[in-house]
Design an enzyme around this catalytic site. Structure first.
Site, PDB file in Angstrom:
ATOM      1  N   LYS A 191      47.259  -0.586 -78.176  1.00  0.00           N
ATOM      2  CA  LYS A 191      46.372  -1.725 -77.894  1.00  0.00           C
ATOM      3  C   LYS A 191      45.049  -1.594 -78.648  1.00  0.00           C
ATOM      4  CE  LYS A 191      48.359  -2.666 -73.354  1.00  0.00           C
ATOM      5  NZ  LYS A 191      48.164  -2.635 -71.889  1.00  0.00           N
ATOM      6  N   SER A 209      48.489  -4.986 -66.805  1.00  0.00           N
ATOM      7  CA  SER A 209      47.443  -4.359 -67.613  1.00  0.00           C
ATOM      8  C   SER A 209      46.382  -5.344 -68.061  1.00  0.00           C
ATOM      9  CB  SER A 209      48.068  -3.680 -68.840  1.00  0.00           C
ATOM     10  OG  SER A 209      48.655  -4.640 -69.693  1.00  0.00           O
TER      11      SER A 209
END
Length: 806
Positions: free
Chosen positions: A696, A653
């Site tokens: 996040k 990611s």
């Protein structure tokens, strides 16, 4: 073009208040089962109806998804259409006393037989002594005994008369009988007088006495035979008396169970045995004779007892049994022992049924993990299913804990449907390591972690809230609280278009919200109480997140949220414990120089990077070569590192952030530090979806908020992740106010446009990037590296660059 920030509606999929017509969940019919799960429900129904060996079910899915409640509800519904199974009893085996017999009767008849046999024994304890004590029966016994005495006396008298006729007297002594010569007065002759008799007379008398002695011995030898005859006559009489009583009382029991041949045969054995052991009942009526062991006397009566092994008399349908501790004994039953005179003994009354016996004729639900943790339990279950019968084993003997004599009860035929409940990894482990598993558990009921979010499922969620509140005994939820809980369910699913099936998590929030409502004195649970409950849950498990965020705010971990930097970018990572998952930014830096085309992943070199992360880095080097150096060697060396990262790094990611940092380092164009980036990138430069997008974004927002930044900050996410956004309400409010932004990108060029405020650039008709674009600067730098490499090789090897490249 640079991407535009996402509108507020895309950041959190709201559940509008007008979606529902009710005021509180008290007005709703509680949902009977979990939300959705049609696939699992269909599998359960097939497993319940399928005939043939091995059609048992494994219900797999995450804990707290409502799988147990759905399984029990569906099995209960199916059980109501099935008959109540028979009772099972264990009785004494008169042929093999170590192998108790198993008998079955219609439901409720087992307890009736046990009660009848208990009453029979009690009745016999009074009826038999009374019968034997009747005057007529006592007189008959005395007559038989007196006849024996008279017969003995007559034999002795006849012998005495014959001896007297021959001048010999029969004398009774303490040790028996003796003969002596008779004098004139009919008394025993004195020895001195006998010595004065002529020798011929003495010889005659001795000869007569010897003959009489032989007759006496022959007569006395008849006494035991006569005694046995008398005893047999007495036994016959006792049997006659006992049969008169026993036949009547046992006949009454037989009359209650006329259609059960096995029971009637056993009762006939009981009748015969009671007649044979009638003296035990007589002894129990009064003081025990000297030397009689009460335990032995009681053991006689115990043989006529009934061990009601499985009692289904209280059921109105087939049984549904849920065993949450399936040990070997709890599963297949056990043979208990009692301590007697320093040793362990057992009998058929100490046989105890297991879950398989209680569920026989119905359904048994077992926790797969608990089952596999218990010694011998899994193998015992498979053995029972293969054989279609349950045999009681002495588990203590198997474990070597007990070596005393035990029993071997008759196995009971097994007709049951098993449903194991467990996690998916348990299913995969059993499929991979136990070759018998798929033969025995042919039906898999796979419970979804989440269900599609539709108006119907949102209404089902409201009814689910009603059930959870009812089961937990909390206040009802108002409409606003239900809407917020629907949004919370989508957040738990990490998907705005889906709802989590984690009922336990929802129930915990409702209970805590009820506590908050109690503190504030609210009659119902509102959105404010639910919001407070969620915040309290996060706060309790947020110590690690707060400490890590504090380390950044205090400057111990270097994360820039303002300014510009070349080859430096804020990546986003997710940290996870058993109780919480949260995101925080991580500084990623890239350095580039002349080299051989290798991109060094420092995390991998130090064995802190996982395989997926290493794969992402390799994709970057291929992307660079394909886009910028298709016709020349890639003459660059680069290094990538997660700064101040001391734990294991895995996943791809961060590959978009790593690529942007590399391109910044190569182009010399700085990156705005007010942004954080997450996303995976492929070899074509397309940005792909990642996990944990909400955590996040929230991690970077919390850092900016903690630093008191004035605004302009934001996060770049893959466009494919927009449908997963369920951000906190405070972040949505900040985005509406313009102090924070979320951007969705589909490719690396979009990200570069925003991160650098410089055009990324696309190739023109001459296949060239604009000179001052990011891509143009990168390509120029790589061509420069290639030229420098050729010059370096020529100067140090004396060979042409082309030859060196070859």
């Amino acid at each position: 073009m640079a991407p535009e920030c996402l509108p507020a509606a895309a950041l959190r999929a709201r559940c509008p208040d007008d979606r529902y017509a009710f005021a509180t969940t008290a007005e709703l019919e509680p949902l009977a089962g979990p939300v959705g799960q049609l696939r699992a429900l269909d599998a359960l129904r097939f497993g319940n109806h399928a005939r043939g060996p091995g059609y048992h079910t494994f219900a797999c899915g995450p804990a707290g998804s409502g799988r147990l409640s759905l399984v029990l509800a569906e099995l209960g519904r199916e059980a109501r259409g099935r008959p109540v199974p028979d009772d099972w009893i264990y009785v004494y085996n008169f042929d093999l006393k170590h192998a108790p017999r198993a008998l079955h009767l219609p439901a409720g008849q087992g307890s009736a037989l046990a009660e009848a046999m208990g009453r029979l024994v009690e009745d016999l304890k009074t009826a038999l002594p009374a019968a034997f004590g009747r005057e007529e029966n006592r007189r008959r016994q005395e007559d038989i005994e007196s006849q024996f005495q008279e017969r003995q006396q007559q034999a002795i008298t006849a012998l005495s008369e014959r001896a007297a006729q021959q001048g010999v007297l029969l004398i009774g002594t303490p040790s028996g009988f003796a003969f002596a010569p008779m004098d004139e007065q009919g008394e025993a002759m004195h020895p001195a007088k006998f010595q004065k008799l002529p020798a011929d007379e003495q010889s005659r008398l001795k000869s007569i006495i010897e003959g009489l002695q032989d007759e006496l011995q022959a007569t006395v030898r008849q006494f035991p035979l006569w005694f046995r005859e008398t005893r047999e006559r007495l036994k016959s009489l006792n049997r006659e008396i006992a049969e008169f009583v026993v036949n009547h009382l046992v006949g009454e029991v037989k009359a209650r169970f006329p259609a059960h041949a096995e029971v009637l045969a056993w009762l006939e054995e009981i009748r015969v045995d009671i007649v044979e052991h009638a003296p035990a009942f007589l002894a129990a009526a009064g003081p025990l004779p000297s030397g009689t062991d009460p335990a032995e006397l009681e053991s006689v009566f115990q043989r006529y007892a009934v061990n009601l092994f499985v009692d289904n008399g209280a059921l109105d349908a087939a049984p549904v049994v849920h065993s949450d501790l399936p040990t070997l004994g709890n599963l297949i039953g056990r043979i208990e022992h009692r301590a007697t005179l320093g040793t362990f003994v057992t009998d058929f009354t100490l046989l105890k049924a297991g879950a398989l016996h209680r569920a026989n004729g119905g359904f048994l639900v077992l926790d797969a993990r608990q089952l596999l943790m218990q010694p011998f339990a899994w193998e015992a279950l498979k053995r029972a299913l293969r054989a279609s019968k349950v045999a009681l084993d002495a588990s203590e003997t198997q474990l070597g804990l007990l070596t005393t004599a035990t029993l071997d009860p008759t196995p009971i035929p097994l007709d049951v449907k098993i449903c194991l409940i467990g996690e998916r990894w348990l299913l995969y482990a059993l499929e991979g390591h136990d070759p018998e598993f798929r033969d025995l558990f042919k039906v898999i009921a796979d419970f979804d972690d989440e269900v599609p979010r539709t108006p119907d499922s949102e209404l089902a969620y409201a009814r689910l809230c009603a059930r959870l509140a009812r089961d937990a005994g909390t206040r009802a939820l108002d409409r606003g609280a239900v809407c917020l809980l629907v949004e919370h369910g989508a957040r738990l699913a990490d998907d705005a278009e889906r709802l989590s099936t984690a009922e336990h998590a929802l129930a915990d929030v409702i209970r805590e919200a009820d506590f908050c409502a109690d503190v504030t004195g609210q009659a119902t649970i509102g959105a404010d109480q639910l919001r407070e409950a969620i915040a309290r849950q996060q706060r309790r498990v947020g110590r690690i997140r707060e400490r890590m965020l504090e380390e950044i705010v205090r400057g111990n971990r270097l994360i820039a949220t303002d300014g510009h930097a070349v080859g430096q970018i804020n990546g986003l990572s997710v940290f996870q414990t058993d109780s919480i998952s949260f995101g925080l930014p991580t500084r990623i830096t890239a350095l580039t120089r002349l080299g051989d085309g290798r991109v060094v992943d420092i995390e991998r070199e130090t064995e802190l990077g996982g395989a997926i992360h290493s794969k992402g880095v390799l994709i970057l080097s291929n992307f660079l070569a394909a886009r910028y150096a298709a016709g020349v060697p890639l003459s660059m060396s680069a290094s990538l590192v997660f700064e101040q990262s001391y734990g294991r790094v895995d996943g791809d990611s961060a590959s978009l952030a790593e690529l942007c940092a590399l391109l910044s380092s190569l182009s010399g164009v700085p990156i705005h530090q007010r942004y954080a980036v997450t996303g995976s990138v492929n070899q074509l430069g397309e940005v792909q979806a990642i996990g944990g997008v909400n955590e996040k974004i929230e991690g970077f927002f919390d850092l900016c908020a903690a630093r008191g930044s004035g605004g302009g900050h934001g996060v770049l996410i893959p466009r494919a992740n927009v449908k997963h956004l369920m951000l906190r309400e405070d972040i949505v409010a900040a985005c509406v106010a313009g102090s924070f932004d979320v951007y969705a990108v589909g490719g690396v060029d979009e990200a570069l446009n925003l991160l650098t405020s410089v055009e990324a650039g696309t190739r023109d008709a001459d296949d060239l990037f604009p000179a001052h674009s990011v891509n143009g600067l990168v390509e120029a730098r790589l061509l420069e590296f290639s030229t420098q490499r050729r010059e370096f090789v020529r100067n140090h090897t004396g060979q042409s660059g082309a030859g060196a490249d070859d």
